[in-house]
Design an enzyme around this catalytic site. Structure first.
Site, PDB file in Angstrom:
ATOM      1  N   GLU A 248      18.202-117.862   1.116  1.00 42.87           N
ATOM      2  CA  GLU A 248      17.690-117.725  -0.471  1.00 42.87           C
ATOM      3  C   GLU A 248      18.773-117.866  -1.256  1.00 42.87           C
ATOM      4  O   GLU A 248      19.994-117.435  -1.341  1.00 42.87           O
ATOM      5  CB  GLU A 248      17.304-116.161  -0.661  1.00 42.87           C
ATOM      6  CG  GLU A 248      15.961-115.711   0.247  1.00 42.87           C
ATOM      7  CD  GLU A 248      14.754-116.420  -0.250  1.00 42.87           C
ATOM      8  OE1 GLU A 248      14.776-117.090  -1.389  1.00 42.87           O
ATOM      9  OE2 GLU A 248      14.022-116.610   0.800  1.00 42.87           O
ATOM     10  N   CYS A 282      18.159-113.366  -9.316  1.00 46.14           N
ATOM     11  CA  CYS A 282      17.743-114.573  -8.786  1.00 46.14           C
ATOM     12  C   CYS A 282      16.137-114.915  -9.387  1.00 46.14           C
ATOM     13  O   CYS A 282      15.791-116.077  -9.456  1.00 46.14           O
ATOM     14  CB  CYS A 282      17.877-114.953  -7.400  1.00 46.14           C
ATOM     15  SG  CYS A 282      16.714-113.664  -6.541  1.00 46.14           S
TER      16      CYS A 282
END
Length: 479
Positions: A248, A282
């Site tokens: 990720e 994020c």
């Protein structure tokens, strides 16, 4: 908590080759503690211990694994105020967010405790008479976990909990900026009935400890959350050793504010998405794509909302925006503000460092207007409390702008139109889409991940996690 905090290897607390000091970004005079730094030799020691411990843990009964995960979750939930305070001290997010992160971590353990008891094998009919076929899932083996500093407990836990639930051993390397939460979590795990070696904590730098872990040819899987640059390095290193990899990485999320949007709802979604957690998520919505007919009204309302936001120490009552993580992040944010202005963006709020009673890394929430999607500040991940408004003429332009990025994690839209929402869900090139919600904020029981340069490998969270943490075996039997 004592000042000196050891590594956890093969069921024992051991000293490292050196130590670092963990300091509160809200108050640089507040020293949280000293944390051991692992050597490369200790990385190899932990891997060997994990290989042995994993075999024993994989043979443990379902109820033992269920009980271990439930006990960890129960203790996290019972201590969410204490541990939330610790998390906020070291990372800088407001106390309510720190407590919420600990509670969410508990929920992950509880969820995967239940998954332990869910039978995930399947029996299927063979095409040949008299032959039985079943497919079963077995642990992938030793899992290396490298977690980021912005969610020092939750991101680590959504990797640790499924790894343990499916019978794997864990080697956990937290971000070196936030070792306290990782150590506190490990202390809880260390008191459970886990075989020695099945869980290990290796604190240390990415350049030494992380590099030794990602280049190991004898671990079985590596899961990483962090920057795109480092993610590419992890992918290359693990591929060379044929180690299963899950990444990720970066993002450049957008929130579309449609012509028919409820402006109050849009402003709150933009504020929560772009500025909560000091923008260090994020999933943060750093691009605000706004229809031209409501652009000015939206900017006025959002600017007014920013003027009311309280910036200050994470533990201070009423604070909505805490400090950024460290001096390096603050310097980077201020650099991006100057870059935005130099490229022609108009600064309408913030853009400067903020002074508080304590010495810390505080900055005002920042808003740019008159930006284009070609500007560097709209192309690269900034990771701070900075948002840019992009004015568009219609939905075609809004979606084209949304998708014009090499990232694809989350995206949102504020609209009263079912037709627009349906089109947005179909055409947004992201892994997660939100309608009338902030782009930041996801559930723990459903898959999480992105597209393009945001993610690589199987999805995280929910039942989808089994794709990474297990391997499939197909069994043929003729009676």
């Amino acid at each position: 908590m004592s000042s000196l905090h050891a590594l956890y290897i093969n069921g024992q607390w051991v000293d490292g080759e050196s130590h670092i000091t963990n300091v509160n970004p809200s108050d640089l005079a507040d020293v949280i503690g000293d944390y051991a730094q692992a050597s490369v030799a200790q990385v190899n020691e932990a891997i060997n211990a994990a290989r042995s411990g994993q075999r024993e843990w994989a043979k443990s009964g379902l109820e033992q694994r269920y009980g271990v995960l439930m006990a960890i979750g129960d203790e996290l939930m019972a201590r969410k105020e204490e541990l939330g305070c610790l998390l906020s001290r070291e990372e800088g997010k407001p106390l309510a967010e720190g407590m919420g992160e600990v509670a969410r971590s508990a929920q992950f353990f509880h969820y995967y405790a239940a998954e332990v008891l869910r039978q995930i094998d399947e029996r299927v009919e063979s095409v040949r008479p008299g032959v039985e076929v079943d497919t079963r899932r077995e642990p992938v083996g030793v899992v290396g976990i490298i977690s980021p500093w912005n969610f020092p407990m939750a991101t680590a836990v959504w990797k640790i909990a499924p790894a343990l639930a499916f019978g794997n051993a864990v080697i956990f390397k937290p971000a070196n900026l936030v070792p306290a939460s990782a150590w506190a979590l490990t202390e809880i795990i260390s008191r459970q009935t886990l075989p020695a070696g099945s869980f290990n904590l290796l604190m240390g730098s990415g350049g030494r400890v992380g590099e030794a872990l990602i280049t190991s040819p004898v671990i079985n899987a590596l899961t990483f959350t962090g920057s795109l640059e480092v993610g590419r390095r992890v992918a290359a290193a693990t591929a060379g050793n044929l180690v299963k990899c899950q990444l990720e990485m970066g993002s450049k999320n957008a929130l579309i504010v449609a012509e028919d949007a409820d402006l109050d709802l849009a402003v709150e979604a933009a504020f929560n998405g772009a500025y909560s957690g000091t923008g260090q998520k994020c999933t943060a919505s750093s691009r605000l794509i706004v229809h031209e007919t409501i652009h000015d009204a939206f900017v006025d309302k959002l600017t007014a909302r920013l003027a009311k936001a309280k910036v200050g120490p994470a533990l201070e009552e009423g604070v909505q925006i805490g400090p950024v993580a460290d001096a390096r992040q603050l310097e980077s944010n201020l650099h991006w503000i100057e870059r935005g202005k130099a490229d022609g963006a108009k600064l309408v709020f913030g853009g400067e460092r903020v002074s508080c009673a304590s010495q810390g890394f505080f900055m005002a929430p920042t808003l740019f207007v008159e930006t284009t999607n070609e500007m560097a500040i709209n192309r690269e991940e900034v990771f701070g409390p900075i948002a840019c408004v992009i004015k568009v003429a219609d939905m075609d332009e809004a979606i084209a702008t949304l998708n014009d990025t090499n990232f694809g994690l989350t995206a949102g839209i504020i609209t009263d139109s079912l037709a627009l929402a349906t089109r947005f869900k179909a055409e947004a090139e992201t892994g997660c889409v939100m309608v009338n919600l902030p782009t930041a904020g996801t559930d723990y029981h459903v898959p999480f991940g992105g597209r393009k340069d945001s993610s690589f490998g199987p999805r995280e969270q929910g039942r989808y996690a089994r794709e990474f943490y297990t391997v499939v075996k197909t069994c043929y039997v003729k009676a």
